[in-house]
Design a protein around this motif. Structure first.
Motif, PDB file in Angstrom:
ATOM      1  N   GLY A 288       0.794  -1.370   0.059  1.00  0.00           N
ATOM      2  CA  GLY A 288      -0.067   0.031   0.112  1.00  0.00           C
ATOM      3  C   GLY A 288       1.035   1.179   0.048  1.00  0.00           C
ATOM      4  O   GLY A 288       2.096   1.049   0.055  1.00  0.00           O
ATOM      5  N   ASP A 289       0.191   2.359  -0.069  1.00  0.00           N
ATOM      6  CA  ASP A 289       0.970   3.588   0.039  1.00  0.00           C
ATOM      7  C   ASP A 289       1.338   4.125   1.308  1.00  0.00           C
ATOM      8  O   ASP A 289       0.729   3.544   2.526  1.00  0.00           O
ATOM      9  CB  ASP A 289      -0.015   4.935  -0.700  1.00  0.00           C
ATOM     10  CG  ASP A 289      -1.189   5.115  -0.182  1.00  0.00           C
ATOM     11  OD1 ASP A 289      -1.049   5.692   1.033  1.00  0.00           O
ATOM     12  OD2 ASP A 289      -2.273   5.043  -0.434  1.00  0.00           O
ATOM     13  N   THR A 290       2.167   5.318   1.382  1.00  0.00           N
ATOM     14  CA  THR A 290       2.542   5.669   2.934  1.00  0.00           C
ATOM     15  C   THR A 290       1.664   6.585   3.527  1.00  0.00           C
ATOM     16  O   THR A 290       2.163   7.071   4.616  1.00  0.00           O
ATOM     17  CB  THR A 290       3.899   6.082   2.712  1.00  0.00           C
ATOM     18  OG1 THR A 290       3.981   7.104   1.575  1.00  0.00           O
ATOM     19  CG2 THR A 290       5.056   5.143   2.385  1.00  0.00           C
ATOM     20  N   GLY A 291       0.627   6.980   3.030  1.00  0.00           N
ATOM     21  CA  GLY A 291      -0.345   7.879   3.582  1.00  0.00           C
ATOM     22  C   GLY A 291      -0.352   9.132   3.143  1.00  0.00           C
ATOM     23  O   GLY A 291      -1.106  10.005   3.874  1.00  0.00           O
ATOM     24  N   GLY A 292       0.586   9.697   2.606  1.00  0.00           N
ATOM     25  CA  GLY A 292       0.675  11.212   2.300  1.00  0.00           C
ATOM     26  C   GLY A 292       0.329  11.515   0.521  1.00  0.00           C
ATOM     27  O   GLY A 292       0.672  12.485   0.152  1.00  0.00           O
ATOM     28  N   SER A 293      -0.481  10.618  -0.157  1.00  0.00           N
ATOM     29  CA  SER A 293      -0.842  11.048  -1.343  1.00  0.00           C
ATOM     30  C   SER A 293      -2.252  10.196  -1.691  1.00  0.00           C
ATOM     31  O   SER A 293      -2.736   9.497  -0.955  1.00  0.00           O
ATOM     32  CB  SER A 293       0.381   9.941  -2.398  1.00  0.00           C
ATOM     33  OG  SER A 293       0.211   8.764  -1.882  1.00  0.00           O
ATOM     34  N   LEU A 294      -2.440  10.662  -2.911  1.00  0.00           N
ATOM     35  CA  LEU A 294      -3.928  10.084  -3.476  1.00  0.00           C
ATOM     36  C   LEU A 294      -3.597   9.958  -4.921  1.00  0.00           C
ATOM     37  O   LEU A 294      -2.847  10.112  -5.625  1.00  0.00           O
ATOM     38  CB  LEU A 294      -4.828  11.517  -3.339  1.00  0.00           C
ATOM     39  CG  LEU A 294      -4.998  12.108  -1.972  1.00  0.00           C
ATOM     40  CD1 LEU A 294      -5.902  13.413  -2.307  1.00  0.00           C
ATOM     41  CD2 LEU A 294      -5.785  11.504  -1.137  1.00  0.00           C
ATOM     42  N   ILE A 295      -4.751   8.940  -5.165  1.00  0.00           N
ATOM     43  CA  ILE A 295      -4.644   8.579  -6.462  1.00  0.00           C
ATOM     44  C   ILE A 295      -5.130   9.791  -7.496  1.00  0.00           C
ATOM     45  O   ILE A 295      -5.928  10.365  -7.222  1.00  0.00           O
ATOM     46  CB  ILE A 295      -5.839   7.326  -6.899  1.00  0.00           C
ATOM     47  CG1 ILE A 295      -5.460   6.078  -5.862  1.00  0.00           C
ATOM     48  CG2 ILE A 295      -5.796   6.960  -8.259  1.00  0.00           C
ATOM     49  CD1 ILE A 295      -3.887   5.521  -6.479  1.00  0.00           C
ATOM     50  N   ASP A 296      -4.478   9.724  -8.453  1.00  0.00           N
ATOM     51  CA  ASP A 296      -4.623  11.037  -9.708  1.00  0.00           C
ATOM     52  C   ASP A 296      -5.723  10.755 -10.452  1.00  0.00           C
ATOM     53  O   ASP A 296      -5.718   9.703 -11.172  1.00  0.00           O
ATOM     54  CB  ASP A 296      -3.330  11.012 -10.392  1.00  0.00           C
ATOM     55  CG  ASP A 296      -3.573  12.431 -11.434  1.00  0.00           C
ATOM     56  OD1 ASP A 296      -4.649  12.825 -11.468  1.00  0.00           O
ATOM     57  OD2 ASP A 296      -2.345  12.599 -12.160  1.00  0.00           O
ATOM     58  N   PRO A 297      -6.904  11.445 -10.206  1.00  0.00           N
ATOM     59  CA  PRO A 297      -8.010  11.184 -10.991  1.00  0.00           C
ATOM     60  C   PRO A 297      -7.864  11.213 -12.534  1.00  0.00           C
ATOM     61  O   PRO A 297      -8.549  10.885 -13.143  1.00  0.00           O
ATOM     62  CB  PRO A 297      -9.063  12.025 -10.541  1.00  0.00           C
ATOM     63  CG  PRO A 297      -8.319  13.189  -9.876  1.00  0.00           C
ATOM     64  CD  PRO A 297      -7.063  12.583  -9.290  1.00  0.00           C
ATOM     65  N   ASN A 298      -6.885  12.069 -12.763  1.00  0.00           N
ATOM     66  CA  ASN A 298      -6.578  12.348 -14.378  1.00  0.00           C
ATOM     67  C   ASN A 298      -5.469  11.650 -14.789  1.00  0.00           C
ATOM     68  O   ASN A 298      -4.875  11.856 -15.928  1.00  0.00           O
ATOM     69  CB  ASN A 298      -6.312  14.000 -14.454  1.00  0.00           C
ATOM     70  CG  ASN A 298      -7.388  14.701 -14.119  1.00  0.00           C
ATOM     71  OD1 ASN A 298      -8.558  14.488 -14.505  1.00  0.00           O
ATOM     72  ND2 ASN A 298      -7.079  15.669 -13.185  1.00  0.00           N
ATOM     73  N   ALA A 299      -5.116  10.246 -14.201  1.00  0.00           N
ATOM     74  CA  ALA A 299      -4.234   9.270 -14.801  1.00  0.00           C
ATOM     75  C   ALA A 299      -4.621   9.052 -15.998  1.00  0.00           C
ATOM     76  O   ALA A 299      -5.899   8.750 -16.198  1.00  0.00           O
ATOM     77  CB  ALA A 299      -4.038   8.326 -13.682  1.00  0.00           C
ATOM     78  N   PRO A 300      -3.373   8.533 -16.998  1.00  0.00           N
ATOM     79  CA  PRO A 300      -3.773   7.889 -18.117  1.00  0.00           C
ATOM     80  C   PRO A 300      -4.419   6.679 -18.074  1.00  0.00           C
ATOM     81  O   PRO A 300      -4.158   5.732 -17.030  1.00  0.00           O
ATOM     82  CB  PRO A 300      -2.651   7.930 -18.745  1.00  0.00           C
ATOM     83  CG  PRO A 300      -1.616   8.758 -18.203  1.00  0.00           C
ATOM     84  CD  PRO A 300      -2.116   8.943 -16.946  1.00  0.00           C
ATOM     85  N   VAL A 301      -5.448   6.390 -18.923  1.00  0.00           N
ATOM     86  CA  VAL A 301      -6.206   5.137 -18.776  1.00  0.00           C
ATOM     87  C   VAL A 301      -5.265   3.896 -19.429  1.00  0.00           C
ATOM     88  O   VAL A 301      -4.832   4.382 -20.524  1.00  0.00           O
ATOM     89  CB  VAL A 301      -7.593   5.038 -19.458  1.00  0.00           C
ATOM     90  CG1 VAL A 301      -8.154   3.962 -19.685  1.00  0.00           C
ATOM     91  CG2 VAL A 301      -8.514   6.215 -18.868  1.00  0.00           C
ATOM     92  N   GLU A 302      -5.036   2.891 -18.794  1.00  0.00           N
ATOM     93  CA  GLU A 302      -4.300   1.799 -19.293  1.00  0.00           C
ATOM     94  C   GLU A 302      -5.166   1.179 -20.182  1.00  0.00           C
ATOM     95  O   GLU A 302      -6.307   1.031 -20.388  1.00  0.00           O
ATOM     96  CB  GLU A 302      -4.322   0.615 -17.965  1.00  0.00           C
ATOM     97  CG  GLU A 302      -3.245   1.399 -16.883  1.00  0.00           C
ATOM     98  CD  GLU A 302      -2.926   0.448 -15.940  1.00  0.00           C
ATOM     99  OE1 GLU A 302      -3.344  -0.920 -16.254  1.00  0.00           O
ATOM    100  OE2 GLU A 302      -2.263   0.597 -15.005  1.00  0.00           O
ATOM    101  N   ALA A 303      -4.357   0.396 -21.120  1.00  0.00           N
ATOM    102  CA  ALA A 303      -4.889  -0.090 -22.258  1.00  0.00           C
ATOM    103  C   ALA A 303      -5.659  -1.295 -21.818  1.00  0.00           C
ATOM    104  O   ALA A 303      -5.109  -1.915 -20.927  1.00  0.00           O
ATOM    105  CB  ALA A 303      -3.686  -0.556 -23.649  1.00  0.00           C
ATOM    106  N   ALA A 304      -6.755  -1.724 -22.561  1.00  0.00           N
ATOM    107  CA  ALA A 304      -7.492  -2.977 -22.263  1.00  0.00           C
ATOM    108  C   ALA A 304      -6.725  -4.157 -22.149  1.00  0.00           C
ATOM    109  O   ALA A 304      -5.828  -4.235 -23.277  1.00  0.00           O
ATOM    110  CB  ALA A 304      -8.930  -3.066 -23.122  1.00  0.00           C
ATOM    111  N   PRO A 305      -6.955  -5.174 -21.377  1.00  0.00           N
ATOM    112  CA  PRO A 305      -5.993  -6.362 -21.406  1.00  0.00           C
ATOM    113  C   PRO A 305      -6.622  -7.230 -22.751  1.00  0.00           C
ATOM    114  O   PRO A 305      -7.316  -6.954 -23.533  1.00  0.00           O
ATOM    115  CB  PRO A 305      -6.355  -7.106 -20.132  1.00  0.00           C
ATOM    116  CG  PRO A 305      -7.831  -6.416 -19.866  1.00  0.00           C
ATOM    117  CD  PRO A 305      -7.878  -5.191 -20.227  1.00  0.00           C
ATOM    118  N   ALA A 306      -5.510  -7.960 -23.233  1.00  0.00           N
ATOM    119  CA  ALA A 306      -5.713  -8.915 -24.530  1.00  0.00           C
ATOM    120  C   ALA A 306      -6.825  -9.508 -24.309  1.00  0.00           C
ATOM    121  O   ALA A 306      -7.057 -10.302 -23.131  1.00  0.00           O
ATOM    122  CB  ALA A 306      -4.462  -9.544 -24.722  1.00  0.00           C
TER     123      ALA A 306
END
Length: 411
Positions: A349-367
């Motif tokens: 897990g994370d260390t408690g001082g960050s948040l997930i970026d809501p504008n993160a690039p969308v990962e490609a769909a799995p094969a």
């Protein structure tokens, strides 16, 4: 042996200007080939004349330390200790007077690259961690080393015996051999962030810190120079105000920096490459065996092809004690056993001082699992998978995160 009572520094070694110019010709020619500019001689002289003195580590005092490889990808694994000093000596007066602080390693990070160059890990050691400090050489009196200490904060090691003492302490703490080290001060952070052209950083909640003078609204900010330094230094303005959540905030910056440096724009831009080299050589004090273009190029080549999701930034596991934190040896032993075996790791897990970026690039769909399989496609080697470390927190360079800011009202 005697216990130190005042700040000490490692002995500095004078560089040979002719040998230095020769070593930097290779790097200068590389810039020349991709830029087409006739600046080889000027660049070589400029880099050679501005390089900082180096430091001899304890393990390399006899000249029999790690060998210098040929230009090319680094063969095998490597460990490098990166130390950020809070000393004001030789710094701009804007940082305060030279007598305002000692010489503490405010930031201590260990970079480990696996032998097969499939993964890399950066371990951050909280500055208030109580650790055993081994006997360290006294730079001013090698015949009378400092006595070992059973429990002192890790950020005092730079005071006791300079960079070599910090290296010895981390070696004992991790069980890993660390033949390479570098020390950077405030001006170095400013120069490096400016040379790369700034680092895009996401702020998830407003940051307000009167101590560093940093005030940032939610959103993306291109940080360089003074603002980049203060972002890395801020503690009161992020998370719960502790040094532990400050580390998480630094990982937000470092993961974005890694993505920036590995981007095509940076790696193919000769002006940025030269600026980075100049900034590093003029602002960072390197151990003797790291102050060599062959080594720098080889390490960079070992790192450049590692996938971002296999570059992990982790916090050394600790538990709270009076006046600071103490090692969680069970979790730490599992971490360094995995690194010693060059196994990929999965964090808890994370260390408690960050948040997930809501504008993160969308990962490609799995094969599509039902898609036809090419019978001539190469077969990937079998893998036992990553070592899952539930007690170790952090993030990968491929994770887009935002700083979890903290306002004055909550301080």
């Amino acid at each position: 042996m005697r216990t130190p009572t005042i700040a000490r520094h490692g002995r500095l070694k004078k560089s040979n200007p002719f040998a230095t110019i020769t070593r930097f010709l290779a790097a200068t020619l590389a810039v020349l080939m991709v830029s087409g500019a006739s600046v080889a001689a000027i660049a070589a002289y400029d880099l050679a004349s501005s390089i900082k003195p180096s430091i001899t580590l304890a393990g390399d005092a006899d000249g029999k330390g790690a060998k210098i490889p040929q230009i090319g990808a680094w063969e095998g694994g490597v460990n490098v200790l990166l130390v950020g000093s809070d000393s004001r000596k030789g710094q701009d007066p804007i940082f305060g007077g030279e007598d305002e602080t000692g010489d503490l390693n405010d930031v201590t990070m260990l970079l480990h690259i696996s032998a097969d160059h499939s993964n890399a890990t950066v371990v951050s050691f909280p500055r208030d961690t109580f650790v055993p400090i081994p006997s360290c050489p006294d730079p001013s009196d090698p015949e009378s080393p400092f006595a070992s200490m059973s429990s002192q904060k890790i950020n005092t090691t730079l005071t006791y015996g300079g960079l070599p003492c910090t290296v010895l302490t981390v070696e004992e703490l991790t069980g890993l051999d660390i033949p390479y080290a570098a020390e950077v001060q405030f001006s170095g952070v400013i120069a490096m962030s400016t040379a790369v052209g700034g680092v895009p950083v996401c702020v998830g909640a407003r940051i307000e810190d009167e101590y560093t003078g940093l005030f940032l609204d939610p959103g993306e900010h291109m940080l360089e120079g003074w603002n980049a330094l203060q972002f890395l230094r801020t503690r009161h303005g992020v998370g719960d105000g502790s040094d532990l959540t400050r580390i998480s905030n630094q990982q937000v910056f470092l993961s974005s920096l890694m993505r920036t440096v590995k981007s095509a724009d940076t790696l193919t831009n000769p002006a940025k490459l030269y600026s980075l080299a100049k900034a590093a050589l003029t602002n960072i004090t390197l151990s003797d065996n790291l102050q060599n273009v062959d080594n720098m190029v080889a390490m960079a080549m070992a790192l450049k092809d590692i996938p971002l999701d296999q570059i992990k930034f982790v916090q050394y596991p600790t538990g709270a004690v009076e006046g600071g934190v103490a090692p969680d040896y069970e979790a730490a032993d599992a971490l360094f056993a995995a690194l010693a075996a060059d196994q990929p790791i999965e964090l808890g897990g994370d260390t408690g001082g960050s948040l997930i970026d809501p504008n993160a690039p969308v990962e490609a769909a799995p094969a599509d699992p039902n898609a036809a399989v090419d019978p001539n496609a190469p077969v990937a080697p079998e893998s036992s998978g990553p070592v899952v470390l539930d007690g170790v927190k952090g993030q990968s360079a491929g994770q887009y995160t935002c700083s979890d800011g903290r306002t004055l009202e909550d301080q």
